[in-house]
Design an enzyme around this catalytic site. Structure first.
Site, PDB file in Angstrom:
ATOM      1  N   SER A 257     -24.233 -19.670  -1.892  1.00  0.00           N
ATOM      2  CA  SER A 257     -24.004 -19.908  -3.309  1.00  0.00           C
ATOM      3  C   SER A 257     -22.987 -18.906  -3.841  1.00  0.00           C
ATOM      4  O   SER A 257     -22.107 -18.446  -3.104  1.00  0.00           O
ATOM      5  CB  SER A 257     -25.336 -19.825  -4.068  1.00  0.00           C
ATOM      6  OG  SER A 257     -25.152 -20.105  -5.434  1.00  0.00           O
TER       7      SER A 257
ATOM      8  N   LYS B 216     -22.584 -24.880  -7.311  1.00  0.00           N
ATOM      9  CA  LYS B 216     -23.329 -23.687  -6.913  1.00  0.00           C
ATOM     10  C   LYS B 216     -24.646 -23.561  -7.672  1.00  0.00           C
ATOM     11  O   LYS B 216     -25.646 -23.079  -7.128  1.00  0.00           O
ATOM     12  CB  LYS B 216     -22.456 -22.436  -7.109  1.00  0.00           C
ATOM     13  CG  LYS B 216     -21.245 -22.393  -6.192  1.00  0.00           C
ATOM     14  CD  LYS B 216     -21.638 -22.545  -4.718  1.00  0.00           C
ATOM     15  CE  LYS B 216     -20.446 -22.533  -3.793  1.00  0.00           C
ATOM     16  NZ  LYS B 216     -20.811 -22.715  -2.367  1.00  0.00           N
TER      17      LYS B 216
ATOM     18  N   TYR C 186     -16.912 -26.527  -9.284  1.00  0.00           N
ATOM     19  CA  TYR C 186     -17.379 -25.524  -8.316  1.00  0.00           C
ATOM     20  C   TYR C 186     -18.633 -24.831  -8.819  1.00  0.00           C
ATOM     21  O   TYR C 186     -19.646 -24.744  -8.112  1.00  0.00           O
ATOM     22  CB  TYR C 186     -16.272 -24.498  -8.072  1.00  0.00           C
ATOM     23  CG  TYR C 186     -16.701 -23.328  -7.214  1.00  0.00           C
ATOM     24  CD1 TYR C 186     -16.746 -23.432  -5.828  1.00  0.00           C
ATOM     25  CD2 TYR C 186     -17.062 -22.110  -7.795  1.00  0.00           C
ATOM     26  CE1 TYR C 186     -17.136 -22.361  -5.041  1.00  0.00           C
ATOM     27  CE2 TYR C 186     -17.448 -21.026  -7.015  1.00  0.00           C
ATOM     28  CZ  TYR C 186     -17.485 -21.164  -5.644  1.00  0.00           C
ATOM     29  OH  TYR C 186     -17.880 -20.100  -4.866  1.00  0.00           O
TER      30      TYR C 186
END
Length: 428
Positions: free
Chosen positions: A217, A244, A240
């Site tokens: 992560s 995560k 993005y």
């Protein structure tokens, strides 16, 4: 923190690392090799399976890792021919995580060629970044340093980018197109999700203890940038960061009773021990090429990272090798050590932390809605300036909302997996 060697029942370890040709993935491989050689007895061996997107990258990565093994042995004055060191075997495979058929092909190949997998480190991915909002970046650094380069909000991303066609088009109903599949989402989460499901039999074969799944992560997993209604982040300007946050939620909620109907469908438990254990790690802040920068800016960025560390940032590992600390620890630590930590402190997100002297160590990381270990009332132990902007002390209501979100995410991911596996099967 060096991994404990107590409690190991099998001398032959099989570890898969995705996205191993550069940056964090390559450094994870190097650190796995180093710590395995230095902490394991001569009766142990490691088969390190790396994935890249093409054969050329695989060839170059294997050559570089062989050179690294040679340098490690030379540095520690280990004769290459001596039998008194663990054996390291390297195996390269190719996969494009944005191509679901490629993912299925790799999973099938591994299932029919390997006896087991002890750990899968899901590192590969992409940022989807196109640039930086420089006025906001400069203002943030001048007014909120070092937090502004720990939890940045000035990256610019492409919105709505999707993968290429996944089928030949014969599986979709007449007059309909196949569903869109977000490129960043597929590369960072869904491709890995299908891969893990495909190699589940190998993880179930891990000897004596459950197999391990280590999701990679980021500190940028901001809750405000994720929406369950847009789980792929197709409408988000921060795909993005959305991916995560989803990674955090999936991993941290994977052992909750409310998610088990979906988790057990995703990873059927073996008969002789529990299902594979899922962990989540991050590398801190290290200088990689995930954002396209001119080389001069890379040097300036790296210098800023060192300054941030020197003024007290606990996360600026700077180099990818130091950033690999937490993922490698999760891969090599004994199951007894990891279980004891979770029993005492709860299930956590593990980051590669660092002190002013540059000494790295696995460090628990605060997650919005989960805290440090999913336990209401735990003290984070960090001043506000070293916490994420959205950080709040964990309440019972936050914890309940996080658990509900976890169930919804697992349900959506399983529904999506079944949909795509059905489309791919019908298209054959």
């Amino acid at each position: 923190m060096a991994p404990s060697t107590a409690g190991f029942e099998d001398f032959h370890s099989y570890i898969l690392v995705t996205g191993a040709n550069g940056g964090l993935g390559y450094s994870i491989c190097c650190r796995l090799i180093d710590e395995f050689i230095l902490t394991r007895p001569n009766s142990h061996s490691l088969r390190l399976i790396i994935t890249t997107r093409d054969k050329s990258k695989s060839h170059d990565t294997i050559a570089s890792l062989k050179d690294h093994i040679f340098r490690t042995r030379k540095h520690h004055k280990i004769n290459e021919k001596t039998p008194l060191v663990p054996k390291i075997y390297l195996q390269a495979e190719q996969v494009d995580l944005c191509n679901l058929r490629s993912v299925q092909h790799l999973a099938n190949k591994l299932v029919h060629s390997l006896p087991k997998l002890d750990t899968v480190i899901l590192n590969a991915g992409q940022g989807g970044f196109t640039g930086v909002d420089w006025p906001l970046c400069i203002w943030s650094i001048l007014t909120d340093f070092p937090r502004s380069i720990t939890y940045p909000t000035y990256k610019i991303s492409q919105v709505g980018e999707v993968t290429g066609p996944q089928t030949l088009g014969t599986s979709a109903p007449a007059g309909q197109h196949q569903p869109d599949l977000g490129k960043v989402f597929c590369s960072n989460v869904f491709g890995h999700y299908l891969l893990v499901h495909g190699v589940a039999p190998l993880l179930s074969n891990a000897t004596g203890t459950p197999g391990r799944i280590v999701w990679i992560s980021s500190l940028e997993a901001y809750p405000s940038l994720f929406s369950i209604s847009d789980i792929q982040g197709l409408s988000s300007p921060s795909a993005y960061e959305s991916s995560k946050r989803l990674t955090d939620v999936l991993a941290l909620s994977s052992s909750l009773s409310s998610t088990q109907p979906f988790v057990r469908h995703f990873l059927p438990p073996p008969r002789d021990h529990g299902p594979p254990k899922q962990y989540v790690a991050h590398p801190g802040i290290c200088a990689t090429n995930i954002v396209p920068f001119h080389w001069i800016l890379v040097y300036l960025m790296t210098a800023a990272f060192y300054v941030a560390r020197w003024v007290g940032s606990p996360w600026h590992t700077v180099t990818a090798y130091k950033g690999a600390c937490a993922p490698v620890w999760l891969a090599l630590a004994s199951q007894e050590e990891l279980d004891a930590l979770e029993d005492n402190e709860g299930v956590g997100k593990w980051g590669s932390g660092i002190n002013v002297r540059g000494q790295e160590r696995p460090t628990r990381t605060e997650v919005h809605g989960w805290g440090m270990g999913g336990k209401v009332g735990d003290n984070v132990g960090l001043p506000k300036r070293k916490r994420p902007r959205e950080a709040e002390d964990l309440t019972k209501e936050d914890r309940e909302r996080f658990e509900l979100l976890g169930r919804e995410c697992w349900q959506s991911m399983e529904r999506m997996r079944e949909q795509w596996e059905g489309l791919l099967e019908d298209d054959d």
